[in-house]
Design a protein around this motif. Structure first.
Motif, PDB file in Angstrom:
ATOM      1  N   ALA A 142       0.841  -1.193   0.000  1.00  0.00           N
ATOM      2  CA  ALA A 142       0.000   0.000   0.000  1.00  0.00           C
ATOM      3  C   ALA A 142       0.872   1.236   0.000  1.00  0.00           C
ATOM      4  O   ALA A 142       1.975   1.246   0.557  1.00  0.00           O
ATOM      5  CB  ALA A 142      -0.927  -0.002   1.209  1.00  0.00           C
ATOM      6  N   VAL A 143       0.379   2.291  -0.648  1.00  0.00           N
ATOM      7  CA  VAL A 143       1.109   3.546  -0.728  1.00  0.00           C
ATOM      8  C   VAL A 143       0.094   4.683  -0.720  1.00  0.00           C
ATOM      9  O   VAL A 143      -1.045   4.523  -1.168  1.00  0.00           O
ATOM     10  CB  VAL A 143       1.977   3.593  -2.010  1.00  0.00           C
ATOM     11  CG1 VAL A 143       1.116   3.577  -3.257  1.00  0.00           C
ATOM     12  CG2 VAL A 143       2.885   4.806  -2.004  1.00  0.00           C
ATOM     13  N   LYS A 144       0.475   5.829  -0.196  1.00  0.00           N
ATOM     14  CA  LYS A 144      -0.401   6.984  -0.199  1.00  0.00           C
ATOM     15  C   LYS A 144      -0.528   7.523  -1.618  1.00  0.00           C
ATOM     16  O   LYS A 144       0.464   7.812  -2.288  1.00  0.00           O
ATOM     17  CB  LYS A 144       0.150   8.083   0.713  1.00  0.00           C
ATOM     18  CG  LYS A 144      -0.018   7.792   2.194  1.00  0.00           C
ATOM     19  CD  LYS A 144      -1.499   7.753   2.594  1.00  0.00           C
ATOM     20  CE  LYS A 144      -1.662   7.499   4.096  1.00  0.00           C
ATOM     21  NZ  LYS A 144      -3.082   7.391   4.474  1.00  0.00           N
ATOM     22  N   GLY A 145      -1.783   7.681  -2.076  1.00  0.00           N
ATOM     23  CA  GLY A 145      -2.030   8.203  -3.409  1.00  0.00           C
ATOM     24  C   GLY A 145      -1.956   9.717  -3.451  1.00  0.00           C
ATOM     25  O   GLY A 145      -1.749  10.387  -2.436  1.00  0.00           O
ATOM     26  N   THR A 146      -2.166  10.269  -4.633  1.00  0.00           N
ATOM     27  CA  THR A 146      -2.062  11.716  -4.810  1.00  0.00           C
ATOM     28  C   THR A 146      -3.135  12.488  -4.059  1.00  0.00           C
ATOM     29  O   THR A 146      -2.932  13.641  -3.687  1.00  0.00           O
ATOM     30  CB  THR A 146      -2.142  12.054  -6.307  1.00  0.00           C
ATOM     31  OG1 THR A 146      -3.357  11.495  -6.847  1.00  0.00           O
ATOM     32  CG2 THR A 146      -0.953  11.473  -7.059  1.00  0.00           C
ATOM     33  N   ASN A 147      -4.297  11.840  -3.821  1.00  0.00           N
ATOM     34  CA  ASN A 147      -5.377  12.520  -3.112  1.00  0.00           C
ATOM     35  C   ASN A 147      -5.398  12.194  -1.625  1.00  0.00           C
ATOM     36  O   ASN A 147      -6.361  12.497  -0.924  1.00  0.00           O
ATOM     37  CB  ASN A 147      -6.728  12.153  -3.736  1.00  0.00           C
ATOM     38  CG  ASN A 147      -7.015  10.663  -3.648  1.00  0.00           C
ATOM     39  OD1 ASN A 147      -6.144   9.876  -3.241  1.00  0.00           O
ATOM     40  ND2 ASN A 147      -8.218  10.264  -4.029  1.00  0.00           N
ATOM     41  N   GLY A 148      -4.341  11.561  -1.138  1.00  0.00           N
ATOM     42  CA  GLY A 148      -4.260  11.235   0.275  1.00  0.00           C
ATOM     43  C   GLY A 148      -4.841   9.892   0.636  1.00  0.00           C
ATOM     44  O   GLY A 148      -4.634   9.398   1.749  1.00  0.00           O
ATOM     45  N   ALA A 149      -5.576   9.269  -0.282  1.00  0.00           N
ATOM     46  CA  ALA A 149      -6.154   7.946  -0.022  1.00  0.00           C
ATOM     47  C   ALA A 149      -5.090   6.873  -0.241  1.00  0.00           C
ATOM     48  O   ALA A 149      -4.095   7.085  -0.928  1.00  0.00           O
ATOM     49  CB  ALA A 149      -7.354   7.703  -0.930  1.00  0.00           C
ATOM     50  N   ASP A 150      -5.318   5.716   0.350  1.00  0.00           N
ATOM     51  CA  ASP A 150      -4.388   4.600   0.177  1.00  0.00           C
ATOM     52  C   ASP A 150      -4.586   3.937  -1.173  1.00  0.00           C
ATOM     53  O   ASP A 150      -5.706   3.602  -1.558  1.00  0.00           O
ATOM     54  CB  ASP A 150      -4.583   3.561   1.279  1.00  0.00           C
ATOM     55  CG  ASP A 150      -4.082   4.040   2.624  1.00  0.00           C
ATOM     56  OD1 ASP A 150      -3.152   4.868   2.635  1.00  0.00           O
ATOM     57  OD2 ASP A 150      -4.617   3.595   3.654  1.00  0.00           O
TER      58      ASP A 150
END
Length: 392
Positions: A251-259
């Motif tokens: 898992a990684v933090k996406g551009t919108n802050g969601a996982d």
């Protein structure tokens, strides 16, 4: 034609006769045995349900497991039976088989009712293939916020096949059970003579298991390198293994802050591995080898391409070795079998070995790790994001 009481009775009697005939078809007894060897470098963690289905192995430790299930045609409600086992099992003279009972009516459900706050966010990124660099056309992306169930179904479709084994169906008799659930010893072997007995079980239900259909050895997996540079995975070839498959998730933090979830598999085709981390039939394995979805039994290494998990908070790697499948029937089918011919009994033994480790944890892997991992408790649950989808 008017429907008279007499005609109604005749139709009912005919329907009963057809139903009785249908129930009389099939072998008098069917027996399934599932053998699994598991090895994990993540002690103290446990997986089940959806997570366990994809990972295909318990994260709680290493060892051997045996599951057995008996279906007796004359006793659809179940029957107590015994499976006499060879001394090589080191588990006594026999395993008691007890009927599976249907769940009690009216029992409360623990299903989670998802609310507005449970709507999933983020994406799932799917990569595939062994090699130093990411292949063309990758990743395949699923946006969870779109709530497109058709797209979900297509994304999670997998080339894995169905091989019937232990299912714990109500009315069938199983081991382990509430009376006997002892642990299978690490030195246990299925080699030798077996016999299943019980009311309605043919006296002829006896068979032998040879070395080719015993427990597979544990997966011994090692890794070299870090995700930012690519991780080279190596393993010892397992005798009698038919093919291999590897799957990783992080898992990684996406551009919108969601996982964002990241899936990778060793397949040369885009396949998330949804059903490949479990038993596959010999015919299915042959098909998957031809499609280059699973790795050949001669393969002993695979590199996870660089740049897939380099920004992930952690990634778990799972591997499965598919064993052969033993299919038995008695008496053997005649060359010119008459229509409707059935054997007295059938038996099937399925075999697999699975391993798990942290991607990029250099050195000894799944079967050879001996201690707690400091980051194990912090490893993200890769299916937490899907709770809002599959709980509806």
């Amino acid at each position: 034609m008017p429907i008279t009481p007499r005609l109604t009775l005749t139709l009912l009697m005919s329907a009963c006769a057809v139903g009785a005939h249908a129930q009389s078809r099939g072998p008098a007894a069917q027996y399934w045995i599932d053998l699994s060897t598991t090895s994990s470098a993540l002690p103290g963690m446990s997986g089940g349900g959806l997570l366990g289905s994809i990972m295909g192995a318990s994260m709680g430790g290493s060892g051997k497991t045996l599951d057995a299930e008996l279906q007796v045609r004359a006793h659809p409600a179940g029957v107590e039976a015994n499976h006499a086992i060879p001394a090589a099992m080191d588990m006594g003279a026999a395993l008691p088989l007890l009927p599976v009972r249907a769940a009690e009516a009216g029992r409360g459900s623990d299903r989670h009712e998802a609310g507005e706050q449970d709507k999933p966010k983020g994406r799932i990124l799917l990569y595939w293939g062994c090699g130093d660099t990411i292949g063309a056309g990758q990743p395949k992306v699923l946006d969870l916020a779109k709530q497109n169930y058709g797209e979900f179904a297509q994304f999670f479709s997998s080339r894995g096949g169905y091989s019937k084994g232990v299912q714990h169906k109500p009315g069938n008799s199983v081991w382990p059970n509430e009376r006997d659930s002892k642990r299978v010893p690490d030195n246990a072997s299925l080699l030798g003579d077996h016999a299943v007995s019980g009311d309605g079980v043919p006296a002829s239900l006896k068979f032998q298991v040879g070395a080719a259909h015993d427990f597979l050895p544990p997966v011994r997996l090692s890794s070299k390198g870090q995700p930012r540079d690519g991780v080279r995975l190596e393993w010892q070839s397992l005798q009698h293994a038919q093919a291999y498959f590897l799957h990783a998730q992080g898992a990684v933090k996406g551009t919108n802050g969601a996982d964002d979830m990241i899936f990778w598999s060793s397949s040369e085709k885009a396949d998330n591995g949804w059903s490949l981390m479990s038993y596959q039939s010999p015919a299915q394995i042959a098909k998957l080898l031809q499609q280059k979805v699973v790795l050949s039994p001669a393969t002993v290494n695979c590199t996870v391409p660089k740049g897939i998990f380099d920004k992930a908070e952690g990634a778990m790697l799972n591997m499965i070795a598919y064993g052969p499948e033993l299919n038995l029937a008695y008496p053997p089918r005649p060359t010119k079998a008459p229509a409707g011919w059935q054997p007295e009994w059938t038996a099937r033994v399925r075999i697999k070995s699975t391993g798990m480790t942290m991607l990029g944890m250099e050195g000894a892997g799944a079967a050879e790790s001996g201690g707690e991992q400091d980051n194990a408790a912090e490893t993200p649950n890769p299916f937490k994001l899907l709770k809002g989808i599959f709980s509806r």
